[in-house]
Design a protein around this motif. Structure first.
Motif, PDB file in Angstrom:
ATOM      1  N   ALA A  59       0.832  -1.207   0.000  1.00 41.02           N
ATOM      2  CA  ALA A  59       0.000   0.000   0.000  1.00 41.02           C
ATOM      3  C   ALA A  59       0.867   1.258   0.000  1.00 41.02           C
ATOM      4  N   PRO A  60       0.346   2.373  -0.541  1.00 45.72           N
ATOM      5  CA  PRO A  60       1.117   3.631  -0.548  1.00 45.72           C
ATOM      6  C   PRO A  60       1.469   4.131   0.844  1.00 45.72           C
ATOM      7  N   SER A  61       0.666   3.769   1.853  1.00 42.21           N
ATOM      8  CA  SER A  61       0.945   4.238   3.207  1.00 42.21           C
ATOM      9  C   SER A  61       2.273   3.688   3.728  1.00 42.21           C
ATOM     10  N   VAL A  62       2.640   2.479   3.313  1.00 40.16           N
ATOM     11  CA  VAL A  62       3.913   1.901   3.753  1.00 40.16           C
ATOM     12  C   VAL A  62       5.076   2.674   3.143  1.00 40.16           C
ATOM     13  N   GLU A  63       4.947   3.023   1.872  1.00 44.05           N
ATOM     14  CA  GLU A  63       5.998   3.808   1.226  1.00 44.05           C
ATOM     15  C   GLU A  63       6.115   5.183   1.875  1.00 44.05           C
ATOM     16  N   ALA A  64       4.974   5.743   2.278  1.00 50.64           N
ATOM     17  CA  ALA A  64       5.011   7.040   2.950  1.00 50.64           C
ATOM     18  C   ALA A  64       5.715   6.941   4.303  1.00 50.64           C
ATOM     19  N   LEU A  65       5.477   5.855   5.010  1.00 50.28           N
ATOM     20  CA  LEU A  65       6.160   5.658   6.289  1.00 50.28           C
ATOM     21  C   LEU A  65       7.672   5.519   6.092  1.00 50.28           C
ATOM     22  N   THR A 120       6.918   0.154  11.154  1.00 47.70           N
ATOM     23  CA  THR A 120       6.225  -0.019   9.875  1.00 47.70           C
ATOM     24  C   THR A 120       5.639  -1.416   9.755  1.00 47.70           C
ATOM     25  N   GLN A 150       9.206   8.856   5.498  1.00 47.63           N
ATOM     26  CA  GLN A 150       9.267   9.651   6.720  1.00 47.63           C
ATOM     27  C   GLN A 150      10.361   9.183   7.669  1.00 47.63           C
ATOM     28  N   THR A 199      -2.822  -4.138  10.505  1.00 51.89           N
ATOM     29  CA  THR A 199      -3.818  -4.192   9.436  1.00 51.89           C
ATOM     30  C   THR A 199      -4.352  -5.604   9.231  1.00 51.89           C
ATOM     31  N   GLU A 242      10.439   6.151   9.265  1.00 50.00           N
ATOM     32  CA  GLU A 242       9.969   5.310  10.362  1.00 50.00           C
ATOM     33  C   GLU A 242      10.801   4.035  10.439  1.00 50.00           C
ATOM     34  N   HIS A 251       2.089  -0.998  11.737  1.00 46.61           N
ATOM     35  CA  HIS A 251       1.150  -0.660  10.667  1.00 46.61           C
ATOM     36  C   HIS A 251       0.665  -1.898   9.907  1.00 46.61           C
TER      37      HIS A 251
END
Length: 270
Positions: free
Chosen positions: A153-159, A169, A162, A177, A164, A173
């Motif tokens: 998911a894009p949220s993992v790449e965003a983490l 992660t 950042q 999930t 993290e 996260h």
């Protein structure tokens, strides 16, 4: 609630007997005349003349503790391994982590336990390690499959961008999930561990042939089933209640986190 109360009742009795039973009785008792009954033996005696009640109170701790320890140990290895395989961007690294587990999956779990037990004669702690070992491959594959979607998911790449940490992660996260899937698998895994512990004890692996153990009681008292059924029926019922109740409790926990279905308006019902 519909499954929680029956599950809690089924698990509560054998669990209380397994953990608290030895506190209310002394040693399992001396050997005497086999299959006798009387005022001092409300459920009779076993094949060695020992009181069945005392044997039941002493016989559940190995089954419960070993199964719980094996499940926890299996997930302690399988969880980070499966998450690492799902989050890696390198196919070769993923194959290096997961392909050796396929080799272990090809060997039947009970056969592997018997082969290792024939060489090393493990005790209760060794049996817990063996059962954890045979559960790690399948549990790691479940974790990897459940985490594959959230890991992409894009949220993992965003983490990652950042800065993290990997642990936050992966576990904080991605692991959160797919928690429902892992919880369902943990229930099955614990039930399978209970089955393996009981089967191994039934075959004399991890315990002595005359140990105060529910599975050993079922095995050793089978020849006298028609004479003294309680020495077989009581421990067998406790094992079945423990495994069935465990599944019901995990099902109830999963239903508790499921959103309630909205019923259609009265005019739209058929």
């Amino acid at each position: 609630m519909r499954r929680f109360l029956p599950g809690a009742a089924l698990v509560g009795v054998p669990l209380a007997l397994a953990l608290l039973g030895p506190l209310f009785t002394g040693e399992p008792g001396p050997r005497g005349v086999s299959y006798t009954s009387g005022a001092g033996h409300p459920l009779g005696t076993d094949f060695m003349g020992r009181d069945v009640v005392a044997q039941v109170l002493h016989g559940g701790r190995t089954v419960v503790v070993v199964a719980l320890a094996a499940t926890v140990l299996a997930y302690a290895v399988a969880l980070p391994l499966g998450l690492a395989a799902a989050l890696t961007d390198h196919r070769r690294i993923e194959d290096l982590m997961m392909r050796p587990l396929d080799v272990l999956l090809a060997v039947p779990s009970l056969l592997l336990i018997l082969l290792v037990a024939a060489v090393f004669s493990p005790g209760a702690s060794g049996l817990a390690l063996l059962i954890a070992l045979v559960n790690i491959p399948d549990a790691a594959r479940i974790v990897r499959a459940a985490a594959a979607g959230p890991a992409a998911a894009p949220s993992v790449e965003a983490l990652r961008m950042q800065g993290e940490t990997w642990w936050r992660t992966a576990v904080g996260h991605v692991g959160r999930t797919c928690l429902r899937t892992l919880a369902a698998d943990a229930g099955i895994r614990l039930t399978g561990a209970l089955y393996l512990v009981a089967t191994a004890a039934f075959l004399g692996v991890g315990v002595t042939p005359d140990a105060a153990d529910w599975a050993v009681m079922v095995d050793r008292n089978r020849p006298g089933l028609s004479v003294q059924p309680w020495a077989v029926i009581v421990p067998a019922v406790l094992i079945v209640a423990l495994t069935t109740g465990t599944n019901l409790l995990f099902d109830a926990a999963l239903e508790g986190g499921r959103p309630a279905r909205r019923r259609p308006p009265k005019g739209l019902r058929r």
